[in-house]
Design an enzyme around this catalytic site. Structure first.
Site, mmCIF file in Angstrom:
data_model
loop_
_atom_site.group_PDB
_atom_site.id
_atom_site.type_symbol
_atom_site.label_atom_id
_atom_site.label_comp_id
_atom_site.label_asym_id
_atom_site.label_seq_id
_atom_site.Cartn_x
_atom_site.Cartn_y
_atom_site.Cartn_z
ATOM 1 N N GLU A 107 -2.291 -3.886 4.948
ATOM 2 C CA GLU A 107 -0.870 -4.192 5.121
ATOM 3 C C GLU A 107 -0.197 -4.293 3.762
ATOM 4 O O GLU A 107 -0.755 -4.845 2.812
ATOM 5 C CB GLU A 107 -0.709 -5.507 5.887
ATOM 6 C CG GLU A 107 0.709 -6.041 5.989
ATOM 7 C CD GLU A 107 1.665 -5.083 6.663
ATOM 8 O OE1 GLU A 107 2.780 -4.899 6.130
ATOM 9 O OE2 GLU A 107 1.307 -4.509 7.704
ATOM 10 N N CYS A 150 5.396 3.108 18.517
ATOM 11 C CA CYS A 150 6.650 2.534 19.016
ATOM 12 C C CYS A 150 7.741 3.599 19.108
ATOM 13 O O CYS A 150 8.885 3.290 19.429
ATOM 14 C CB CYS A 150 7.105 1.381 18.127
ATOM 15 S SG CYS A 150 7.432 1.843 16.423
#
Length: 466
Positions: free
Chosen positions: A350, A422
């Site tokens: 991340e 998404c």
């Protein structure tokens, strides 16, 4: 209008809307032209005024609704006609799911995936209202005045959501049915106490005013509620009595924080934070795990559907306990921690330092020791890993995977990639690029995390061909 000439701005067209698009507008056809129409739903027949033409595409607005859609339902929200947040509240949920499925099918067909790829029906949400655990509202001195309000209506204070396409105007939201009712009541108190104390809302043009945003978060599991008040300065002599008054009326608020944003940009994240009440976070529980959520933590906004999403990810990974898993774009580590019980090691990657700090804290909170989180650029971090993964989970932002990262995934060669998308368009594009690297796409499973909106998550597995 003559059928021979091309449509022009101001022309009136009659048509029936066929489907919706990924922005929440209706789509139809007028002759050879595809027409985009915000605030219209499939099956509805309308008279529309043309606003623009680009090649064979037209943009328009509804001038008159001639025939209702057979899929129409009564919207629950009083602000539905003005607010663009839930564009499909007037469309039956079955029709919403069918439309979302069509969006996914079109995205994958555009990338050359035809009948050989099974795209499952969209898995619907169990809760259609009250599902959002996070809402961000804006204070403004420029309130949106609805058409049915009397002339001269007071417009100097608003706490709510931006009117669609108008960043300078804010709808004064009385209640929002997609958030829990307790958050509606707190929103009303934040407004009434601010007005009673003559606290100045933010003026976007003059760059002055104290109150900028109110962010509300709630835990489905524990019932805890967090209020985050974003202000332009510390102003403790004003903020602390205001917070105390709100807390006195709402003992259900378990933590109240203040974020100070002195910058001109309209963001709810401040440069510094003060905890005025409680621990500064709330606790959510998913799949037997506990997660601390602070004001700026990323966490799925639909807890019930997030639990279902993570269950599906775990099933698709199909691990037996001896595998090494990479979780790319791991955020606060939710997926990585869910997978840890069935893996030898999970490594999360991340970029955002705050997300990595949250991920490490959540691992410690749950006593999980076989998960490691790597902070920094994903490409650079992957280059430092000496041992390749058996399984890789990717959950990228809406833009999808960078082409260089796709090449790195192909070189790493995990036997299985579980893709959480998404955005069906970027997800299908990446699926095509990975299939060119000898990965075969298995069944696509769409899931609805945001009822009444055009957003849909897609899960699919890519297996490396021998």
């Amino acid at each position: 209008m003559s059928q021979e000439r091309k449509p022009r701005r101001g022309d009136l067209l009659e048509l029936t809307l066929e489907r919706f698009d990924e922005r929440g507008g209706g789509l139809g056809r007028s002759g050879e032209y595809a027409l985009e129409l915000p605030r219209a739903i499939p099956g509805e027949r309308v008279r529309a005024e043309v606003l623009w033409r680009r090649r064979n595409r037209l943009g328009a607005r509804v001038q008159e609704r001639l025939e209702p859609s057979p899929h129409a339902v009564e919207p629950r929200c009083a602000h539905f006609g003005s607010c663009g947040g839930c564009s499909f509240q007037s469309l039956s949920y079955a029709a919403q799911l069918a439309g979302l499925h069509e969006l996914v099918v079109r995205a994958f067909r555009a990338q050359g995936f035809a009948g050989e790829l099974e795209i499952a029906p969209v898995e619907g949400a169990r809760e259609l209202y009250g599902y959002r655990n996070r809402m961000e509202f804006t204070f403004s001195n420029r309130r949106w005045i609805a058409r049915d309000e009397p002339q001269g209506a007071e417009a100097g204070f608003a706490l709510g959501l931006h009117a669609p396409g108008l960043h300078s105007k804010v709808i004064d939201v009385g209640a929002c049915p997609i958030q829990p009712p307790a958050m509606d009541r707190i929103l009303a108190t934040l407004r009434s106490e601010a007005r009673a104390r003559a606290l100045e809302p933010w003026d976007l043009a003059a760059h002055r005013g104290l109150l900028r945003h109110a962010l509300l978060r709630s835990s489905r599991a524990s019932g805890e509620i967090l209020v985050d008040l974003v202000t332009s300065s510390d102003a403790p002599e004003l903020v602390e009595p205001y917070a105390a008054a709100v807390l006195a009326r709402h003992p259900e608020i378990t933590t109240f924080v203040q974020n100070v944003n002195t910058r001109l940009g309209q963001t709810a994240q401040g440069e510094r934070e003060r905890v005025l009440h409680g621990p500064g976070f709330i606790v959510e529980r998913l799949l037997g795990l506990s997660f601390a959520i602070s004001s700026n933590s990323f966490f799925q906004t639909n807890s019930a559907q997030a639990e279902r999403l993570f269950t599906l990810v775990r099933e698709l990974c199909a691990t037996g306990g001896g595998e090494r898993i990479f979780d790319l774009y791991c955020g606060t580590g939710t997926i990585a921690l869910v997978l840890a019980a069935r893996a030898r090691e999970v490594v999360g990657f991340e970029l955002a330092p705050s997300a990595v700090a949250d991920a490490r804290a959540n691992a410690a909170r749950n006593g999980i020791e076989n998960v490691r989180f790597v902070e920094g650029d994903v490409l650079a971090a992957l280059a430092r890993e000496s041992q390749p993964p058996d399984v890789c989970v990717v959950d990228p932002p809406r833009a999808g995977l960078h082409p260089k990262l796709i090449a790195v995934l192909g070189a790493l060669g995990p036997r299985r990639i579980v893709y959480v998308s998404c955005n069906p368009v970027s997800g299908a594009r990446d699926a095509r690029a990975l299939s060119d690297l000898r990965y075969r796409v298995r069944q696509v499973q769409p899931i609805d995390l945001f009822p009444h909106t055009p957003h849909v998550e897609c899960l699919f597995t890519l297996e490396r061909e021998s």
